[in-house]
Design an enzyme around this catalytic site. Structure first.
Site: not given
Length: 408
Positions: A158, A184, A195, A281, A403
């Site tokens: 993603t 992932k 996770t 991220e 985000n």
């Protein structure tokens, strides 16, 4: 920080290895239109039924695919195929979401001509979206075990910036066995039993009950030792499949080569966990926190995870600021008792804090160390033999940017 037995076991990493490296596993991926231009469906297939085990998120909002996969494993503790989709997490989608997950399991089983309960399903993406069943059906019907449009590892991503996979070989049960894995995960990472999505395969023959115990044991010291942002997802799941095609003696906890299998499984899971932590991220740096000298392992684990999960520690690392006060502060609110005057704190090999007082260190040298893409924080409590390692990443401007627009 491995024990002597683990250090003596010869484990060889396979170049560019992954979840398809063990004998008898076929993997692939393709784009079925769930997102504009990237692969969005992946699969794993074993040429024969495999002993299987799973661990799952403790989030009370468990996604539909987790419930379906648990049902599959309850039948025989065996799996032969795993189907993964992106974009829709199929979480918080009510009875329709569960029905859709069972339907995709049925379609996959029919396409591969295997029993329904030999299929596991996993989803990742936005919470609250129903699966687009027309696209799922057409995608499953396109799956080929002979060709693949994209690697499985790429089809499950993603917000990840790169694929995450590795594989190792070792001797166990009289044969050379292979253990491979792919995962992932980049955001919503503070696992509790698993996770995001992780998949481990091996051609070793392993007792199903002992395989489950091994996964629980290894997960606790690998996937459960990472954090990116402190969020535990609704879809977290790790599956392991062991198809026995290496032809080894069946491995059980009583087998003399069981420690070797555990070491190999840990090597794969730890590698995958570190890939996730380093690819958080917006992250620019991998942070490793090593705590030693604690009263026991549990105390060391709690303190190491508290340090690496601190937003202030993470931002200091991002800014290459050797602000050791943030580290000792995090230790102090971890909830684990210790004597502050016995602590030794280091950045790499550079002493920052000792016996309740700051140490004299070169700020420029500390900044140069923190400018690296991988840093190690060492804390010794001076109270016992407990030790643990945890991994995380820095907190950057890009984390907020990613985000703030995740659904757009």
């Amino acid at each position: 920080m491995e024990n002597t037995m683990e250090q003596q076991i010869k484990i060889t990493e396979i170049e560019n290895g992954g979840v398809g490296s063990p004998t008898g596993f076929i993997t692939g991926g393709q784009r079925i239109g769930l997102r504009k231009s990237k692969p969005d469906m992946g699969w794993i297939y074993s040429q024969q039924p495999a002993a299987a085990a799973g661990v799952y998120t403790t989030n009370l909002f468990q996604a539909a695919p987790l419930k379906v996969t648990k049902t599959s494993l309850q039948e025989e503790q065996k799996l032969q195929a795993v189907l993964v989709n992106t974009v829709s997490a199929n979480s918080c989608t009510g009875e329709q979401g569960i029905k859709n997950a069972f339907t995709t399991r049925k379609w996959m089983a029919k396409h591969l001509k295997i029993p329904e309960h030999y299929v596991a399903v996993a989803s990742t993406g936005v919470i609250g979206l129903q699966l687009p069943m027309d696209k799922m059906k057409k995608g499953i019907e396109k799956i080929s075990l002979d060709t693949s449009e994209a690697p499985f590892e790429k089809a499950i991503l993603t917000t990840d910036t790169h694929t995450k996979h590795l594989a190792v070989r070792l001797k166990a049960g009289g044969k050379t066995i292979t253990i491979g894995g792919a995962c992932k995960g980049s955001g919503m990472i503070k696992p509790n039993l698993a996770t995001m999505l992780g998949f481990v395969t091996t051609d070793a023959a392993v007792s199903p009950d002992d395989l489950h115990s091994a996964l629980l044991q290894v997960t606790q010291k690998t996937f459960n030792r990472i954090t990116v942002d402190g969020d535990t997802s609704t879809n977290d799941m790790v599956l392991v499949l062991a198809n026995g095609m290496a032809g080894n003696e069946t491995l059980t906890a009583a087998h003399p080569d069981w420690p070797a299998f555990l070491a190999g499984l840990k090597a794969v899971c730890q590698g995958l966990a570190k890939f996730i932590a380093g690819d958080g991220e917006g992250a620019t740096k991998l942070i490793e926190v090593r705590v030693t000298g604690a009263k026991d392992e549990q105390a060391a684990e709690v303190i190491s995870k508290t340090i690496v999960g601190s937003s202030l520690v993470k931002t200091a690392v991002f800014g290459s600021d050797a602000n050791w006060g943030r580290i000792v502060c995090a230790m102090g609110y971890s909830g684990e008792p210790f004597d502050p005057y016995k602590i030794t704190l280091k950045l790499g090999d550079m002493l920052l804090f000792e016996k309740g007082m700051p140490a004299v260190f070169d700020e420029k040298q500390a900044k140069a160390y923190l400018d690296r893409d991988s840093i190690i924080i060492k804390a010794d409590l001076g109270e016992g033999s407990g030790e643990a390692v945890a991994w995380g990443c820095d907190l950057t401007y890009n984390y907020v940017k990613i985000n703030a627009s995740y659904r757009s």
